[in-house]
Design a protein around this motif. Structure first.
Motif, PDB file in Angstrom:
ATOM      1  N   GLN A 275       0.809  -1.208   0.000  1.00 50.33           N
ATOM      2  CA  GLN A 275       0.000   0.000   0.000  1.00 50.33           C
ATOM      3  C   GLN A 275       0.848   1.266   0.000  1.00 50.33           C
ATOM      4  OE1 GLN A 275      -2.331  -1.046   3.565  1.00 50.33           O
ATOM      5  NE2 GLN A 275      -4.142  -1.078   2.256  1.00 50.33           N
ATOM      6  N   ILE A 276       2.163   1.096   0.062  1.00 45.52           N
ATOM      7  CA  ILE A 276       3.076   2.237   0.065  1.00 45.52           C
ATOM      8  C   ILE A 276       3.605   2.455  -1.342  1.00 45.52           C
ATOM      9  CG2 ILE A 276       5.216   3.180   0.994  1.00 45.52           C
ATOM     10  CD1 ILE A 276       4.814   1.451   3.457  1.00 45.52           C
ATOM     11  N   LYS A 277       3.458   3.649  -1.842  1.00 46.87           N
ATOM     12  CA  LYS A 277       4.000   4.016  -3.147  1.00 46.87           C
ATOM     13  C   LYS A 277       5.163   4.972  -2.928  1.00 46.87           C
ATOM     14  CE  LYS A 277       2.848   5.894  -7.688  1.00 46.87           C
ATOM     15  NZ  LYS A 277       1.797   6.507  -8.546  1.00 46.87           N
TER      16      LYS A 277
ATOM     17  N   LYS B 244       6.431   9.778  -0.589  1.00 50.56           N
ATOM     18  CA  LYS B 244       5.881   8.532  -0.045  1.00 50.56           C
ATOM     19  C   LYS B 244       4.370   8.709   0.132  1.00 50.56           C
ATOM     20  CE  LYS B 244       5.926   5.734   4.194  1.00 50.56           C
ATOM     21  NZ  LYS B 244       6.453   5.620   5.578  1.00 50.56           N
ATOM     22  N   GLU B 245       3.611   7.815  -0.534  1.00 50.90           N
ATOM     23  CA  GLU B 245       2.155   7.895  -0.498  1.00 50.90           C
ATOM     24  C   GLU B 245       1.587   6.625   0.130  1.00 50.90           C
ATOM     25  OE1 GLU B 245       0.456   8.821  -4.291  1.00 50.90           O
ATOM     26  OE2 GLU B 245       2.214   9.985  -4.908  1.00 50.90           O
ATOM     27  N   THR B 246       0.675   6.834   1.100  1.00 49.06           N
ATOM     28  CA  THR B 246      -0.038   5.729   1.753  1.00 49.06           C
ATOM     29  C   THR B 246      -1.518   6.080   1.783  1.00 49.06           C
ATOM     30  OG1 THR B 246       0.140   6.674   3.973  1.00 49.06           O
ATOM     31  CG2 THR B 246       1.988   5.315   3.211  1.00 49.06           C
ATOM     32  N   PRO B 247      -2.385   5.096   2.092  1.00 51.09           N
ATOM     33  CA  PRO B 247      -3.816   5.417   2.194  1.00 51.09           C
ATOM     34  C   PRO B 247      -4.128   6.468   3.239  1.00 51.09           C
ATOM     35  CG  PRO B 247      -3.482   3.050   2.022  1.00 51.09           C
ATOM     36  CD  PRO B 247      -2.131   3.647   2.198  1.00 51.09           C
ATOM     37  N   ILE B 248      -3.235   6.671   4.185  1.00 52.88           N
ATOM     38  CA  ILE B 248      -3.491   7.620   5.278  1.00 52.88           C
ATOM     39  C   ILE B 248      -2.964   9.006   4.967  1.00 52.88           C
ATOM     40  CG2 ILE B 248      -3.017   8.108   7.709  1.00 52.88           C
ATOM     41  CD1 ILE B 248      -2.944   5.161   8.252  1.00 52.88           C
TER      42      ILE B 248
END
Length: 950
Positions: A550-552, A579-583
């Motif tokens: 889930q980490i981009k 860094k992109e996460t659902p949160i």
């Protein structure tokens, strides 16, 4: 005659009477009184005249002889009192060890010791006289001087590199065997162990069997016996170190002995044998960087002490309360993530506590006895080609095939792989031309070993294929691929149901996955449909609900710059990271040098075999700070970075995203390899990548095959000779487990002439006992030997013995010893004042210290070692060492073993071994052994035998 005497008496009486009558008639009735008075006055007058005359004469005589004039006697007593009250000034020699660097802090320690441990009771209860204290101080200095002189004569390298390690490894062996017996022993109806099956009791039984004539059970379990032992030992030491006049002074010697035993040795032994002190020391000694998330969670998931888990939960609850109190707005994402992590740890502890209460204490989260009931998706499917090049997987697979007698297929595959590499090196690199006859002989040896009708065990292949190989060996020119068809056929056979598929359905496969850290936990892990990526995900997945997939992660090198530090210039690359996460979404900049990229490159290639073809832009020696060159380098590194961050690459290499996150974090990058190691990797990796999983196989084959393959060329022959001589002797003699292997000390199975590599022998001893490698097959054991040789030689080279001597010299130098004394002084007397007694720590604090110590110990094990012996074996070995240190009596035993070893080393000519045998002969276990081993023939012979033994 009688008549004459009678007449004489009568005449005397008559004359006396006549005189009395005349006196009374003349002087009257009072005349007699005056006569007596006259006589008394005459005598008194004569005495007075004589006294006066004598006094006058004496005065004249004394005046004439003034030299002999005496003081008046009434001044003597006051002067005696005055002299007695004067303080006597004592002069002592301040030299102790001969080194002023050591003597200065050591004198301070002596001053503080006498002040706080001797003078207080001596002045208060005995006397104010300083003479005894002076004599005691003088005696102490003599002992220190004698001890220091003796220490200078001793060669400490053999003790530290052989005796000390052997004592520790043998102690660990006894503990491991005691643990095994406790597990196998019968229990009471309530489930508790029987008294005779107590671990400590079994431990000392095993010690008596190992030592034969020595058992330290009494001094470790009885306070009175311990004091008596130390008193006897102190008497021997005082006899050796004290001058004869001091030693023969019994009152003085007894006082010194009691001070030595009760004031110094016993408190020291008590402190160092305390498990909590040992745990605190381990936490202090091991670097904080070893406290990693994965190790902490492993300790929690595999913990078997409910008190530890409850103590952790107590601390977690307190941290949760603090975190919630700080989160006043409720919108702080960092706080939410921290709360999620804390809640996860708490849930993990609660689940493990429930398992312990229910009796489910197995370490693997999956029951290996019910392998058939496990869903396919919950087990990672390890490919056969990967298993054949992984040491741990190959070890388990060989063990599985050995049970059915099919291990020959794997050995044939590995031998052919090694032959191909060796033959290729011979054909391509021999300037004199390949020796085809030696190649033919080596190939024929392999054929006879595995394919011929006489081979045992025989690899069963099609007759036509076997004949074709034989004809090629005899008639054709030998090539490196002469066995390729047979190897492919064996590989396909291994994929048949009764080989590798059967292994994957066995409990051994589940244990293998646990060793490789590929075993999922269905209660904690993600949905099985999400695949192995989440299983092998980073530690951040374990600490938060966010999965790795889930980490981009994206990054780009924006610009370059030149920095100067300590007079040296180097290029620095600015990297923009997203860094992109659902949160949330985070963006930051970080800075890295080319050497940082190089270190990352080496790490990734070591850990992920699929990246073997990955290329890093080459390093330029000259003009590497040129503007055009830096711009070109930036573009190349950018392209390299994008390759690493490609989703397909990250997906195919589980765990790689965690490594990239660590590299791109906005912090100082912690290089995994030093500069020298990176240079060595640059030179060695091309060769290692081609032969690391094949050439080592040659070492693991039977000796006759090793010699046959080794004869391919002179160069390879030398390699083979080294392998067969060194590894054969070490692997077969040091690591082999013959009958009675566990019944004696560890060093009993090491021959002095098998290898002059002291560090290798030490590491083999420790690893074999810590990780219980004797249960591993000989193939894996030899791989471990080869790995240790490579590590030690890469670090120390061919001059390792000299380096060890230098290191021991540094540790025992005057400056270092002085530092030890200063640390001791500051610990016991901070700022010159006796430290207050340590407060009794709360139970929960002690329990959390246990968890911290276990976590740091587990985190300090290198990943390279885990990859060789397996993660589960590593965890069990570390846990065994930790548990061994949690028994105060066993810790006392180890300390006394070390003390006895030091004394035997210091006084080799004084037969201390015989002294210790006699001191420990009171042990009931030794007496029982003597009774059972006493020869027949009557009581007198038995008594004589006992006397000889003692």
């Amino acid at each position: 005659m009688q008549r004459k005497m009678g007449d004489s008496s009568l005449s005397t009486v008559a004359w006396g009477g006549l005189a009395l009558v005349l006196f009374v008639g003349t002087f009257g009735p009072f005349g007699g009184v005056f006569l007596v008075l006259y006589l008394v006055c005459f005598l008194v007058g004569a005495f007075v005249v004589l006294y006066r005359r004598g006094k006058e004469e004496s005065i004249v005589e004394l005046q004439q002889r003034s030299v002999n004039r005496l003081e008046r006697t009434y001044d003597g007593i006051p002067k005696l009192v005055e002299e007695a009250q004067k303080t006597r000034q004592y002069k002592t020699d301040q030299r102790l060890t001969g080194s002023s660097t050591i003597d200065e802090p050591l004198r301070e320690v002596l001053d503080y010791t006498f002040r706080d441990y001797v003078q207080n009771w001596y002045h208060d209860k005995i006397s104010d006289d300083e003479g005894f204290l002076h004599d005691l101080r003088l005696m102490t200095q003599r002992v220190i001087i004698a001890f220091a002189n003796k220490s200078k004569e001793v060669e400490w390298v053999p003790y530290f590199t052989t005796r000390l390690v052997d004592d520790f490894a043998s102690h660990l062996r006894l503990f491991r065997k005691a643990q095994e017996k406790v597990l196998k022993a019968e229990k009471n109806p309530d489930g508790t162990p029987r008294p005779q099956d107590d671990l400590e009791s079994i431990f000392f039984d095993l010690e008596a069997d190992m030592e034969k004539t020595i058992c330290r059970d009494l001094i470790c379990t009885s306070d009175q016996r311990e004091i008596e032992y130390l008193q006897d030992l102190s008497e021997v030491l005082l006899y050796l170190l004290l001058p004869p006049e001091d030693f023969h002074n019994k009152p003085f010697r007894f006082i010194v002995r009691e001070i030595l035993v009760n004031g110094m040795i016993l408190p020291t032994i008590g402190t160092f044998s305390d498990p909590d002190y040992v745990n605190q020391t381990a936490v202090w000694l091991i670097k904080d960087s070893c406290f990693v998330n994965e190790a902490f969670l492993t300790v929690i998931k595999c913990g078997d002490e409910i008190g530890e888990l409850e103590a952790v939960m107590e601390r977690v609850d307190a941290e949760i309360a603090k975190t919630r109190a700080r989160d006043t707005s409720g919108d702080d994402s960092d706080t939410k993530q921290q709360l999620n992590s804390l809640m996860f740890v708490k849930q993990l502890c609660e689940r493990r506590v429930q398992q312990l209460y229910s009796g489910d204490t197995d370490s693997p989260p999956v029951d290996t006895d019910e392998i058939g009931g496990i869903r396919e998706g919950w087990l990672y499917q390890l490919p056969l080609d990967v298993a054949l090049i992984n040491n741990v997987a190959l070890s388990y697979f060989i063990d599985f095939l050995t049970a059915s007698g099919r291990q020959g297929y794997v050995f044939f595959w590995l031998t052919v792989e090694g032959f191909r590499v060796s033959a290729t090196m011979q054909i391509q690199n021999d300037s004199r031309g390949p020796d085809y006859e030696m190649l033919r002989a080596a190939a024929l040896n392999i054929y006879e070993q595995y394919l011929s009708e006489k081979a045992s065990p025989r690899v069963k292949l099609e007759d036509s294929l076997v004949k074709s190989i034989y004809n090629s060996i005899i008639k054709d020119t030998p090539t490196a691929g002469i066995f390729d068809e047979a190897q492919k056929r064996v590989f396909s056979i291994l994929q048949e149901d009764k080989f590798y598929p059967a292994f994957k359905r066995s409990p051994a496969y589940v244990k293998l996955l646990a060793e490789l850290e590929l075993l999922k936990d269905p209660e904690v892990g993600p949905d099985p449909e999400e695949g192995i990526e989440a299983l092998e995900g980073s530690g951040s997945w374990l600490l938060s609900p966010i999965r790795e997939d889930q980490i981009k992660l994206t990054a780009k090198i924006m610009q370059t710059g030149i920095c100067k530090e300590h007079g040296k210039q180097y290029a620095l690359y600015a990297i923009n990271v997203r860094k992109e996460t659902p949160i949330e979404e985070e963006v930051w900049d970080t800075f890295r040098r080319y050497s940082d990229f190089h270190d990352l490159h080496m790490r990734l290639k070591d850990k992920f075999d699929s990246l073997y073809a990955l290329k890093l832009p080459a390093k330029k020696t000259f003009k590497n700070l040129n503007k055009e060159f830096l711009e070109k380098r930036r573009k190349e590194l950018n392209q390299y970075l994008q390759t690493l961050l490609c989703e397909d690459v990250l997906k195919n290499n589980p765990g790689m995203k965690e490594a990239m996150l660590d590299f791109l974090e906005n912090k100082a990058y912690n290089k995994g390899k030093g500069q020298l190691a990176r240079k060595m990797d640059t030179l060695v990796n091309p060769l290692r990548n081609s032969v690391r999983n094949t050439f080592n196989v040659v070492k693991s084959m039977p000796d006759n095959l090793v010699e046959g393959v080794g004869k391919v060329s002179d160069g390879l022959g030398k390699v083979s000779d080294s392998v067969s001589d060194k590894l054969g002797k070490i692997g077969n003699k040091v690591l082999k487990s013959p009958q009675g292997y566990d019944d004696c000390k560890v060093s009993a199975h090491i021959e002095d002439n098998i290898d002059d590599n002291i560090p290798l022998r030490i590491m083999l001893l420790l690893m074999d006992e810590v990780f219980d490698l004797k249960d591993k097959n000989q193939w894996l054991r030899r791989q471990i030997v080869a790995l240790l040789q490579q590590i030690i030689r890469a670090i120390l080279g061919d001059k390792m013995n000299r380096k060890i001597v230098e290191q021991v010299g540094v540790l025992t130098s005057a400056e270092q010893v002085a530092e030890y004394v200063k640390q001791f002084r500051d610990a016991f007397w901070p700022n010159g004042v006796l430290a207050d007694p340590a407060e009794i720590r709360e139970k929960n604090i002690c329990m959390r210290t246990r968890v911290a110590a276990k976590t740091k110990m587990l985190g300090s094990i290198p990943d390279e070692l885990k990859h060789v012996i397996g993660a589960e074996t590593t965890r069990k070995g570390v846990t065994r060492v930790f548990e061994m240190c949690q028994y105060p009596r066993l810790n006392r035993r180890l300390l006394y073993v070390v003390l006895e070893g030091i004394l035997e080393t210091l006084f080799p000519e004084n037969k201390f071994r015989e002294i210790f045998t006699k001191l420990h002969s009171k042990s009931p276990r030794i007496k029982a052994r003597m009774d059972t081993r006493a020869p027949p023939g009557g009581q007198n012979k038995k008594d004589r035998w006992k006397q000889q033994m003692s």
